[in-house]
Design an enzyme around this catalytic site. Structure first.
Site, PDB file in Angstrom:
ATOM      1  CG  LEU A 292     -19.565  34.351 -19.930  1.00 17.13           C
ATOM      2  CD1 LEU A 292     -18.044  34.200 -19.950  1.00 17.13           C
ATOM      3  CD2 LEU A 292     -20.154  34.046 -21.300  1.00 17.13           C
TER       4      LEU A 292
ATOM      5  CB  ALA B  37     -22.391  27.442 -19.741  1.00 15.97           C
TER       6      ALA B  37
ATOM      7  CD  GLN C 133     -19.222  26.997 -22.900  1.00 17.01           C
ATOM      8  OE1 GLN C 133     -19.661  27.343 -21.808  1.00 17.01           O
ATOM      9  NE2 GLN C 133     -17.951  27.131 -23.238  1.00 17.01           N
TER      10      GLN C 133
ATOM     11  CB  THR D 226     -13.868  32.842 -20.989  1.00 18.14           C
ATOM     12  OG1 THR D 226     -12.487  32.972 -21.371  1.00 18.14           O
ATOM     13  CG2 THR D 226     -13.943  32.468 -19.516  1.00 18.14           C
TER      14      THR D 226
ATOM     15  N   GLY E 128      -4.819  37.086 -14.024  1.00 19.84           N
ATOM     16  CA  GLY E 128      -4.477  37.807 -15.232  1.00 19.84           C
ATOM     17  C   GLY E 128      -4.291  39.269 -14.857  1.00 19.84           C
TER      18      GLY E 128
ATOM     19  CG  ASN F 150      -9.409  39.879 -16.923  1.00 20.20           C
ATOM     20  OD1 ASN F 150     -10.488  40.442 -16.848  1.00 20.20           O
ATOM     21  ND2 ASN F 150      -9.119  39.008 -17.885  1.00 20.20           N
TER      22      ASN F 150
ATOM     23  CG  HIS G 106     -35.222  18.731  17.777  1.00 24.15           C
ATOM     24  ND1 HIS G 106     -36.466  19.267  18.021  1.00 24.15           N
ATOM     25  CD2 HIS G 106     -35.420  17.727  16.890  1.00 24.15           C
ATOM     26  CE1 HIS G 106     -37.375  18.611  17.320  1.00 24.15           C
ATOM     27  NE2 HIS G 106     -36.759  17.677  16.616  1.00 24.15           N
TER      28      HIS G 106
END
Length: 394
Positions: free
Chosen positions: A6, A8, A78, A84, A135, A160, A309
């Site tokens: 993924l 996008a 997408q 997701t 999650g 997750n 510099h």
């Protein structure tokens, strides 16, 4: 087996660095962020890579082409970023077997990716001290029995990380997800359906980093620069001294009097010195210039940028084609001992780092003797005035 990567997203929390480049294509050591995930998939034996692209998609296409390290590459678009599951569903036409889904803006340890590919179905699970913002998986005897989003009473401390090995049947399920209360199509709905019909194994992820904000890009470079092996293919002149793990690519030049303490990577076309000091986990990208008397510490300097510099830059991210005027000084430490805070999408956010400098957007320029306070963000094309002390975002 296919891998859906993924890539996008627009990366709004990474602004201004993602003004014209997708977040997965930001530099992490010697390649774009998403290439680390693609390389792990290739090493694990993937048969086809499918990149889901959207924002500034051409940058991904240009890098990976039609084949990457001998593996065929496809691109799914997408058009809108609607979650997701919506992103993974864009790749449906390329899925005809078990498939793995990975976030293109996350880093995972390679052993975990290898184990994920070898186990079907499975999810990547990472242990954290406080799982409540994530999650969280409910796990019994190594198998996942549920997933709960941001629970007040987490069923475990294993969260997750957006890495999944799905059975072939799940390809159709991606297109059947209903809109969530957040207004997105969530891939966790597919995970729950797989859990209800299969024995899903939890794969231990020993190291994981979601790269969503500038200081996490800095952390990603700290991780991957530390994995490099020393190599000197470019020109190192006179009494220049290289200590620790240092890579000087072909076409790069290190002038006399320079000291580089690794891990550090000097990419092709970069020029360092004379009498510069580069230390910590530092990336000097292609065609950058670090000049006389400059100290750069633990910093990412992106393509085409200049620190010419007598300046100090520490714990910072310098976007492409920026220029720091002579005598520019970056503060990277709060005197009250608190973590440095940065404004992200209008909100002051802790970096979790006691030391963090500045974020300099593409083409920004500082005037002579500018001082930049810790946590300041200079937007794309920003300018400062001579002798100015900048304490607010510009």
């Amino acid at each position: 087996m296919q891998a859906v990567v993924l890539a996008a997203g627009e990366g709004t929390r990474m602004r201004p660095l993602t003004e014209s480049v997708p977040k997965p294509m930001l530099p992490v050591a010697d390649r774009p962020l998403v290439a680390h995930t693609a390389d792990a998939a290739v090493e694990a034996g993937v048969d086809r890579l499918v990149f889901v692209v959207g924002y500034e998609a051409q940058a991904v296409r240009d890098h990976f082409g039609g084949s990457y390290r001998g593996v065929p590459v496809e691109y799914a678009v997408q058009e809108e970023q609607l979650g997701t599951a919506h992103a993974a569903a864009a790749a449906r036409e390329y899925l005809d077997d078990d498939f793995v889904v990975l976030n293109g803006d996350d880093l995972y340890d390679d052993a975990a990716i290898e184990a994920l590919f070898a186990t079907s179905p499975a999810v990547g699970a990472y242990e954290v001290e406080d799982p409540r913002p994530y999650g969280v998986f409910d796990i019994e005897d190594g198998h996942v029995t549920g997933v709960v989003e941001k629970p007040d009473d987490p069923p475990s401390n294993r969260v997750n990380v957006g890495a999944y090995h799905f059975p072939a049947a799940a390809a159709d399920w991606l297109t059947e997800v209903e809109l969530s209360e957040r207004g997105e199509y969530e891939i966790t709905d597919v995970v729950e359906r797989v859990i209800s019909e299969y024995a899903v194994e939890a794969i231990d992820v020993e190291r994981w980093l979601g790269v969503g904000r500038p200081w996490e890009l800095l952390e990603a470079n700290e991780w991957k620069l530390a994995e490099l092996d020393s190599r000197i293919d470019g020109e190192v002149k006179g009494d220049a001294e290289l200590r620790g793990t240092v890579v000087v690519e072909e076409g790069a030049t290190v002038e006399p009097g320079v000291v580089i303490e690794g891990p550090a990577l000097v990419r092709s076309g970069a020029d360092v010195g004379p009498n510069a000091y580069v230390r910590g986990a530092t990336l000097l990208a292609e065609d950058t210039h670090v000049g006389h008397g400059v100290e750069v510490k633990n910093t990412v300097v992106m393509t085409g940028s200049n620190v010419p510099h007598v300046s100090y830059v520490g714990d910072s991210v310098i976007g492409p084609d920026a220029n720091l005027g002579a005598g520019t000084q970056v503060a990277n430490l709060r005197h009250d001992g608190e973590d440095v805070r940065v404004t992200v999408k209008g909100e002051r956010t802790s970096t979790g780092r006691r030391k963090f400098g500045v974020v300099v957007g593409p083409r920004a320029k500082t005037a002579i003797n500018t001082s930049l306070n810790a946590g300041v963000v200079l937007s794309a094309d920003a300018r400062t005035t001579p002798g100015e002390s900048v304490t607010r975002d510009r």
